[in-house]
Design a protein around this motif. Structure first.
Motif, PDB file in Angstrom:
ATOM      1  N   ARG A 162      60.361  69.800  46.796  1.00 28.40           N
ATOM      2  CA  ARG A 162      61.050  70.852  47.534  1.00 28.40           C
ATOM      3  C   ARG A 162      60.421  72.221  47.279  1.00 28.40           C
ATOM      4  N   GLY A 163      60.198  72.951  48.372  1.00 28.87           N
ATOM      5  CA  GLY A 163      59.745  74.330  48.255  1.00 28.87           C
ATOM      6  C   GLY A 163      58.280  74.557  48.535  1.00 28.87           C
ATOM      7  N   GLY A 164      57.566  73.543  49.006  1.00 33.57           N
ATOM      8  CA  GLY A 164      56.137  73.691  49.257  1.00 33.57           C
ATOM      9  C   GLY A 164      55.800  73.853  50.719  1.00 33.57           C
ATOM     10  N   VAL A 165      54.509  73.930  51.007  1.00 34.36           N
ATOM     11  CA  VAL A 165      54.038  74.191  52.368  1.00 34.36           C
ATOM     12  C   VAL A 165      53.325  72.997  52.992  1.00 34.36           C
ATOM     13  N   SER A 166      53.124  71.930  52.258  1.00 37.57           N
ATOM     14  CA  SER A 166      52.414  70.783  52.810  1.00 37.57           C
ATOM     15  C   SER A 166      53.248  70.077  53.869  1.00 37.57           C
ATOM     16  N   THR A 167      52.564  69.330  54.732  1.00 35.96           N
ATOM     17  CA  THR A 167      53.226  68.621  55.830  1.00 35.96           C
ATOM     18  C   THR A 167      52.823  67.151  55.823  1.00 35.96           C
ATOM     19  N   GLY A 168      53.470  66.381  56.696  1.00 33.04           N
ATOM     20  CA  GLY A 168      53.156  64.964  56.819  1.00 33.04           C
ATOM     21  C   GLY A 168      53.542  64.174  55.588  1.00 33.04           C
ATOM     22  N   VAL A 169      52.720  63.192  55.218  1.00 33.43           N
ATOM     23  CA  VAL A 169      53.042  62.366  54.048  1.00 33.43           C
ATOM     24  C   VAL A 169      53.051  63.191  52.767  1.00 33.43           C
ATOM     25  N   HIS A 170      52.389  64.350  52.800  1.00 31.95           N
ATOM     26  CA  HIS A 170      52.375  65.239  51.629  1.00 31.95           C
ATOM     27  C   HIS A 170      53.490  66.279  51.700  1.00 31.95           C
ATOM     28  N   GLY A 171      54.390  66.149  52.645  1.00 32.95           N
ATOM     29  CA  GLY A 171      55.374  67.181  52.942  1.00 32.95           C
ATOM     30  C   GLY A 171      56.078  67.733  51.715  1.00 32.95           C
ATOM     31  N   GLY A 172      55.974  69.069  51.539  1.00 32.53           N
ATOM     32  CA  GLY A 172      56.624  69.718  50.411  1.00 32.53           C
ATOM     33  C   GLY A 172      55.627  70.301  49.435  1.00 32.53           C
ATOM     34  N   LEU A 173      55.992  70.269  48.160  1.00 26.34           N
ATOM     35  CA  LEU A 173      55.240  70.939  47.102  1.00 26.34           C
ATOM     36  C   LEU A 173      54.199  70.000  46.484  1.00 26.34           C
ATOM     37  N   ASN A 174      53.296  69.492  47.287  1.00 25.23           N
ATOM     38  CA  ASN A 174      52.244  68.622  46.777  1.00 25.23           C
ATOM     39  C   ASN A 174      51.196  69.441  46.043  1.00 25.23           C
ATOM     40  N   VAL A 175      50.908  69.076  44.787  1.00 23.80           N
ATOM     41  CA  VAL A 175      49.901  69.790  43.999  1.00 23.80           C
ATOM     42  C   VAL A 175      48.725  68.892  43.639  1.00 23.80           C
ATOM     43  N   GLY A 176      48.660  67.713  44.225  1.00 23.02           N
ATOM     44  CA  GLY A 176      47.625  66.747  43.871  1.00 23.02           C
ATOM     45  C   GLY A 176      46.307  67.015  44.559  1.00 23.02           C
ATOM     46  N   THR A 177      45.363  67.619  43.830  1.00 22.92           N
ATOM     47  CA  THR A 177      44.071  67.910  44.443  1.00 22.92           C
ATOM     48  C   THR A 177      43.264  66.634  44.683  1.00 22.92           C
ATOM     49  N   SER A 180      44.556  64.277  46.400  1.00 28.19           N
ATOM     50  CA  SER A 180      45.085  63.787  47.673  1.00 28.19           C
ATOM     51  C   SER A 180      44.242  64.333  48.820  1.00 28.19           C
ATOM     52  N   THR A 181      44.553  63.891  50.037  1.00 26.16           N
ATOM     53  CA  THR A 181      43.812  64.348  51.220  1.00 26.16           C
ATOM     54  C   THR A 181      44.454  65.573  51.857  1.00 26.16           C
ATOM     55  N   ASP A 182      45.360  66.214  51.162  1.00 23.36           N
ATOM     56  CA  ASP A 182      46.004  67.432  51.638  1.00 23.36           C
ATOM     57  C   ASP A 182      44.966  68.554  51.763  1.00 23.36           C
ATOM     58  N   THR A 183      45.308  69.607  52.487  1.00 24.06           N
ATOM     59  CA  THR A 183      44.363  70.707  52.693  1.00 24.06           C
ATOM     60  C   THR A 183      44.250  71.569  51.440  1.00 24.06           C
ATOM     61  N   PRO A 184      43.063  72.081  51.147  1.00 24.51           N
ATOM     62  CA  PRO A 184      42.891  72.942  49.978  1.00 24.51           C
ATOM     63  C   PRO A 184      43.804  74.168  50.004  1.00 24.51           C
ATOM     64  N   ALA A 185      44.028  74.738  51.189  1.00 23.31           N
ATOM     65  CA  ALA A 185      44.873  75.928  51.282  1.00 23.31           C
ATOM     66  C   ALA A 185      46.308  75.611  50.897  1.00 23.31           C
ATOM     67  N   ALA A 186      46.828  74.483  51.377  1.00 19.42           N
ATOM     68  CA  ALA A 186      48.197  74.093  51.044  1.00 19.42           C
ATOM     69  C   ALA A 186      48.326  73.793  49.558  1.00 19.42           C
ATOM     70  N   LEU A 187      47.343  73.101  48.996  1.00 18.85           N
ATOM     71  CA  LEU A 187      47.381  72.770  47.577  1.00 18.85           C
ATOM     72  C   LEU A 187      47.366  74.029  46.717  1.00 18.85           C
ATOM     73  N   ALA A 188      46.520  74.978  47.079  1.00 19.99           N
ATOM     74  CA  ALA A 188      46.436  76.221  46.313  1.00 19.99           C
ATOM     75  C   ALA A 188      47.742  76.993  46.365  1.00 19.99           C
ATOM     76  N   GLU A 189      48.356  77.060  47.530  1.00 19.53           N
ATOM     77  CA  GLU A 189      49.626  77.777  47.656  1.00 19.53           C
ATOM     78  C   GLU A 189      50.736  77.057  46.889  1.00 19.53           C
ATOM     79  N   ASN A 190      50.742  75.736  46.953  1.00 20.68           N
ATOM     80  CA  ASN A 190      51.765  74.977  46.227  1.00 20.68           C
ATOM     81  C   ASN A 190      51.621  75.152  44.719  1.00 20.68           C
TER      82      ASN A 190
END
Length: 255
Positions: free
Chosen positions: A24-39, A41-51
């Motif tokens: 809860r409280g993050g910017v990631s979307t899709g299967v990573h939706g929320g506060l994903n911090v796993g670098t 993962s295939t999440d975007t670098p920008a979302a990971l950095a913000e989370n």
């Protein structure tokens, strides 16, 4: 923005900056939706950095976050200064006595363990999956804390959100690994369907902490697998056939 981040805290670590975070409280979307911090993962670098920024600010404002390249080992690193994320050590636990450093471990069913000797000003964080837990990652963390001046009888430890026994089905070969290490480990398993058992990772990790001589141990009793709105879960993502999964972070630090 960090106010929207859900931070689970423990009474045993009162007075020490810490938090077991979920999704809860993050910017990631899709299967990573929320506060994903796993670098990893295939999440975007920008979302990971913000989370990662939001997670750190929610626990210890202005701190520098240090994490690891986790490998399910019993290895622990002593952190004395910020570490570039691209150079992060291969290990599964960190300790520090330096204010302004937020040390964190990532999980998605494994057990995060946060530890502190508040009097000595020493904190630790361990990633205890079944391999690391069995190998003694919490033991090496305690020893590393002692090397910085902590005293074992003062260390408080908390086991955070992880997969619960009701959600953690294992085969008999898995159970036998634990019973070969110590026949008394049988008590952490209950019979499930044929040739399978349900494993209580949280209870096993708490047992290892107690066996190491700690007397202030708390378990949060939060099941990552069974609560998709609050937590990421590798096993749940696998069962659902999802292409990837997020990771949550648990952080502790000194003001």
């Amino acid at each position: 923005m960090a106010n929207s981040v859900e931070v689970n805290r423990a009474a045993a670590l009162a007075g020490v900056a810490h938090g077991f975070l979920g999704r809860r409280g993050g910017v990631s979307t899709g299967v990573h939706g929320g506060l994903n911090v796993g670098t990893g993962s295939t999440d975007t670098p920008a979302a990971l950095a913000e989370n990662r920024r939001r997670a750190t600010e929610a626990v210890l404002r202005g701190a520098t976050l240090v994490t690891l390249y986790q490998v399910h080992s019993a290895d622990c690193v002593t952190v004395r200064a910020p570490i570039d994320h691209t150079l992060r050590p291969h290990a599964d636990a960190l300790v520090t006595d330096r204010p302004g450093l937020a040390i964190g471990v990532l999980t998605a069913d494994c057990a995060p363990v946060l530890l502190a000797d508040a009097e000595a000003g020493v904190v630790g964080a361990a990633h205890a999956g079944w391999k690391g837990a069995l190998a003694g990652v919490t033991d090496t963390t305690i020893v590393a804390m002692e090397a910085l001046g902590a005293q074992r009888d003062r260390i408080a430890a908390v086991v955070g959100p992880c997969i619960a026994r009701a959600s953690y089905e294992v085969d008999r070969a898995f159970q036998q690994r634990f019973e070969q290490a110590d026949p008394a480990n049988e008590r952490f398993f209950v019979d499930g369907r044929e040739d399978h058992a349900q494993f209580d990772l949280e209870a096993y990790v708490a047992h290892r902490l107690a066996a190491a001589g700690l007397t202030r141990i708390e378990t949060l009793g939060l099941d990552t697998y069974a609560d998709p709105d609050r937590f990421f879960s590798y096993r749940r993502a696998t069962h659902r056939g999802e292409p990837d999964y997020g990771r949550q972070i648990s952080i502790i630090g000194l003001d």
